[in-house]
Motif scaffolding. Structure first.
Motif, PDB file in Angstrom:
ATOM      1  N   VAL A 108      45.742  59.847  37.472  1.00  0.00           N
ATOM      2  CA  VAL A 108      45.846  59.358  38.851  1.00  0.00           C
ATOM      3  C   VAL A 108      45.873  60.533  39.822  1.00  0.00           C
ATOM      4  CG1 VAL A 108      47.289  58.059  40.463  1.00  0.00           C
ATOM      5  CG2 VAL A 108      47.039  57.268  38.122  1.00  0.00           C
ATOM      6  N   ASN A 109      46.446  61.642  39.416  1.00  0.00           N
ATOM      7  CA  ASN A 109      46.520  62.828  40.286  1.00  0.00           C
ATOM      8  C   ASN A 109      45.149  63.269  40.783  1.00  0.00           C
ATOM      9  OD1 ASN A 109      49.349  63.225  40.215  1.00  0.00           O
ATOM     10  ND2 ASN A 109      49.163  64.094  38.170  1.00  0.00           N
ATOM     11  N   ASP A 110      44.111  63.031  39.987  1.00  0.00           N
ATOM     12  CA  ASP A 110      42.758  63.423  40.380  1.00  0.00           C
ATOM     13  C   ASP A 110      42.290  62.701  41.646  1.00  0.00           C
ATOM     14  OD1 ASP A 110      42.608  65.150  38.214  1.00  0.00           O
ATOM     15  OD2 ASP A 110      41.638  63.663  36.922  1.00  0.00           O
ATOM     16  N   LEU A 111      42.853  61.540  41.923  1.00  0.00           N
ATOM     17  CA  LEU A 111      42.454  60.787  43.119  1.00  0.00           C
ATOM     18  C   LEU A 111      42.844  61.495  44.412  1.00  0.00           C
ATOM     19  CD1 LEU A 111      43.416  57.163  41.993  1.00  0.00           C
ATOM     20  CD2 LEU A 111      41.162  58.261  41.902  1.00  0.00           C
ATOM     21  N   ALA A 112      43.785  62.408  44.342  1.00  0.00           N
ATOM     22  CA  ALA A 112      44.237  63.136  45.531  1.00  0.00           C
ATOM     23  C   ALA A 112      43.344  64.332  45.866  1.00  0.00           C
ATOM     24  CB  ALA A 112      45.683  63.607  45.341  1.00  0.00           C
ATOM     25  N   LYS A 113      42.430  64.678  44.973  1.00  0.00           N
ATOM     26  CA  LYS A 113      41.538  65.814  45.211  1.00  0.00           C
ATOM     27  C   LYS A 113      40.553  65.477  46.331  1.00  0.00           C
ATOM     28  CE  LYS A 113      41.688  67.464  40.444  1.00  0.00           C
ATOM     29  NZ  LYS A 113      40.913  67.627  39.197  1.00  0.00           N
ATOM     30  N   PHE A 118      50.724  55.497  44.167  1.00  0.00           N
ATOM     31  CA  PHE A 118      50.665  56.842  44.734  1.00  0.00           C
ATOM     32  C   PHE A 118      52.057  57.362  45.066  1.00  0.00           C
ATOM     33  CE2 PHE A 118      46.300  55.435  46.492  1.00  0.00           C
ATOM     34  CZ  PHE A 118      45.726  55.578  45.237  1.00  0.00           C
ATOM     35  N   LYS A 119      52.928  56.487  45.539  1.00  0.00           N
ATOM     36  CA  LYS A 119      54.315  56.871  45.817  1.00  0.00           C
ATOM     37  C   LYS A 119      55.021  57.254  44.510  1.00  0.00           C
ATOM     38  CE  LYS A 119      58.638  55.132  47.729  1.00  0.00           C
ATOM     39  NZ  LYS A 119      59.360  53.933  48.186  1.00  0.00           N
ATOM     40  N   ASN A 120      54.823  56.456  43.473  1.00  0.00           N
ATOM     41  CA  ASN A 120      55.438  56.737  42.173  1.00  0.00           C
ATOM     42  C   ASN A 120      54.984  58.076  41.607  1.00  0.00           C
ATOM     43  OD1 ASN A 120      56.671  54.229  42.308  1.00  0.00           O
ATOM     44  ND2 ASN A 120      55.250  53.238  40.892  1.00  0.00           N
ATOM     45  N   SER A 137      30.778  47.232  30.960  1.00  0.00           N
ATOM     46  CA  SER A 137      30.329  48.616  30.842  1.00  0.00           C
ATOM     47  C   SER A 137      29.903  49.234  32.174  1.00  0.00           C
ATOM     48  CB  SER A 137      29.167  48.698  29.850  1.00  0.00           C
ATOM     49  OG  SER A 137      28.069  47.944  30.337  1.00  0.00           O
ATOM     50  N   LYS A 138      29.981  48.475  33.262  1.00  0.00           N
ATOM     51  CA  LYS A 138      29.577  49.005  34.576  1.00  0.00           C
ATOM     52  C   LYS A 138      30.545  50.043  35.113  1.00  0.00           C
ATOM     53  CE  LYS A 138      27.431  44.677  35.983  1.00  0.00           C
ATOM     54  NZ  LYS A 138      27.554  43.556  36.940  1.00  0.00           N
ATOM     55  N   VAL A 139      31.800  49.988  34.662  1.00  0.00           N
ATOM     56  CA  VAL A 139      32.813  50.939  35.124  1.00  0.00           C
ATOM     57  C   VAL A 139      33.634  51.418  33.940  1.00  0.00           C
ATOM     58  CG1 VAL A 139      32.984  49.890  37.417  1.00  0.00           C
ATOM     59  CG2 VAL A 139      34.578  49.192  35.631  1.00  0.00           C
ATOM     60  N   LYS A 140      34.341  52.512  34.142  1.00  0.00           N
ATOM     61  CA  LYS A 140      35.234  53.030  33.112  1.00  0.00           C
ATOM     62  C   LYS A 140      36.653  53.002  33.679  1.00  0.00           C
ATOM     63  CE  LYS A 140      36.266  57.037  30.302  1.00  0.00           C
ATOM     64  NZ  LYS A 140      36.013  58.461  30.073  1.00  0.00           N
ATOM     65  N   GLY A 141      37.556  52.359  32.971  1.00  0.00           N
ATOM     66  CA  GLY A 141      38.944  52.274  33.408  1.00  0.00           C
ATOM     67  C   GLY A 141      39.766  53.442  32.912  1.00  0.00           C
ATOM     68  N   MET A 142      40.858  53.675  33.588  1.00  0.00           N
ATOM     69  CA  MET A 142      41.790  54.733  33.204  1.00  0.00           C
ATOM     70  C   MET A 142      43.191  54.125  33.196  1.00  0.00           C
ATOM     71  SD  MET A 142      42.483  58.364  35.122  1.00  0.00           S
ATOM     72  CE  MET A 142      43.076  57.563  36.596  1.00  0.00           C
ATOM     73  N   THR A 143      43.936  54.359  32.161  1.00  0.00           N
ATOM     74  CA  THR A 143      45.286  53.821  32.052  1.00  0.00           C
ATOM     75  C   THR A 143      46.246  54.634  32.903  1.00  0.00           C
ATOM     76  OG1 THR A 143      44.830  53.070  29.808  1.00  0.00           O
ATOM     77  CG2 THR A 143      47.146  53.271  30.439  1.00  0.00           C
ATOM     78  N   ILE A 144      47.066  53.923  33.661  1.00  0.00           N
ATOM     79  CA  ILE A 144      48.119  54.568  34.446  1.00  0.00           C
ATOM     80  C   ILE A 144      49.408  54.426  33.640  1.00  0.00           C
ATOM     81  CG2 ILE A 144      49.432  54.521  36.607  1.00  0.00           C
ATOM     82  CD1 ILE A 144      46.930  53.237  37.913  1.00  0.00           C
ATOM     83  N   PRO A 145      50.102  55.526  33.361  1.00  0.00           N
ATOM     84  CA  PRO A 145      51.339  55.445  32.576  1.00  0.00           C
ATOM     85  C   PRO A 145      52.340  54.466  33.208  1.00  0.00           C
ATOM     86  CG  PRO A 145      50.673  57.731  32.861  1.00  0.00           C
ATOM     87  CD  PRO A 145      49.776  56.913  33.739  1.00  0.00           C
ATOM     88  N   GLN A 179      54.493  55.271  36.190  1.00  0.00           N
ATOM     89  CA  GLN A 179      53.800  55.519  37.460  1.00  0.00           C
ATOM     90  C   GLN A 179      53.145  54.255  38.010  1.00  0.00           C
ATOM     91  OE1 GLN A 179      50.924  58.510  36.369  1.00  0.00           O
ATOM     92  NE2 GLN A 179      52.409  60.170  36.469  1.00  0.00           N
ATOM     93  N   ASN A 180      52.967  53.268  37.180  1.00  0.00           N
ATOM     94  CA  ASN A 180      52.184  52.096  37.542  1.00  0.00           C
ATOM     95  C   ASN A 180      52.961  51.120  38.412  1.00  0.00           C
ATOM     96  OD1 ASN A 180      49.876  50.573  37.589  1.00  0.00           O
ATOM     97  ND2 ASN A 180      49.754  50.288  35.382  1.00  0.00           N
ATOM     98  N   ALA A 181      52.247  50.184  38.982  1.00  0.00           N
ATOM     99  CA  ALA A 181      52.810  49.094  39.777  1.00  0.00           C
ATOM    100  C   ALA A 181      51.983  47.860  39.460  1.00  0.00           C
ATOM    101  CB  ALA A 181      52.741  49.435  41.258  1.00  0.00           C
ATOM    102  N   SER A 182      52.471  46.696  39.818  1.00  0.00           N
ATOM    103  CA  SER A 182      51.722  45.479  39.515  1.00  0.00           C
ATOM    104  C   SER A 182      51.959  44.415  40.575  1.00  0.00           C
ATOM    105  CB  SER A 182      52.120  44.937  38.135  1.00  0.00           C
ATOM    106  OG  SER A 182      53.471  44.548  38.141  1.00  0.00           O
ATOM    107  N   THR A 183      51.186  43.381  40.450  1.00  0.00           N
ATOM    108  CA  THR A 183      51.296  42.219  41.320  1.00  0.00           C
ATOM    109  C   THR A 183      51.855  41.082  40.488  1.00  0.00           C
ATOM    110  OG1 THR A 183      49.369  42.934  42.567  1.00  0.00           O
ATOM    111  CG2 THR A 183      49.974  40.639  42.769  1.00  0.00           C
TER     112      THR A 183
END
Length: 129
Positions: free
Chosen positions: A4-9, A31-33, A74-82, A85-89
């Motif tokens: 997730v840190n890569d999103l801040a670049k 992002f807060k977490n 296969s159109k996208v690749k997901g990344m697991t958030i630990p 750090q994660n949040a949900s609805t």
């Protein structure tokens, strides 16, 4: 991208949901977490629009739900958030006491909460309640 840190670049183009919609609220919580600031290149009205921006290659990444990643295949690749750090609805389920179809409503709730219903939800990417 590896976290997730890569999103801040600044070099990473990110699509997010607008802050007032659930997927935007969840992204802000993540992002807060994590303790990062993400500056999106676009704010979309809903999660499907964010996913479309990723699928079209207009952005490098977007924050969407696991269910959307699974649906895209296969159109996208997901990344697991630990988990830490994660949040949900939350998606509550209930019957309406004034329902004219109470038996059907109760049967639906019972199915969703049953092992078979939970298996369907898990296959779609939902976590157990």
């Amino acid at each position: 991208m590896t976290s997730v840190n890569d999103l801040a670049k600044s070099s990473v183009k990110v699509a997010l949901c607008q802050p007032q919609v659930p997927c935007g609220v969840v992204a802000a919580e993540v992002f807060k977490n994590v303790g990062i600031t993400v500056k999106p290149v676009t704010l979309q009205p809903d999660v499907k629009s964010v996913l479309t921006q990723v699928e079209l290659g207009n952005v490098d990444a977007g924050v969407v739900y696991v269910t959307d990643v699974k649906a895209a295949g296969s159109k996208v690749k997901g990344m697991t958030i630990p988990a830490g750090q994660n949040a949900s609805t939350l998606y509550p389920i209930a019957t309406i006491s004034s329902s004219k179809e109470m038996s059907i409503a109760q049967a639906f709730v019972a199915y969703v909460l049953s092992p078979a219903g939970q298996q369907v939800l898990a296959a779609a990417g939902f976590e157990k309640p």
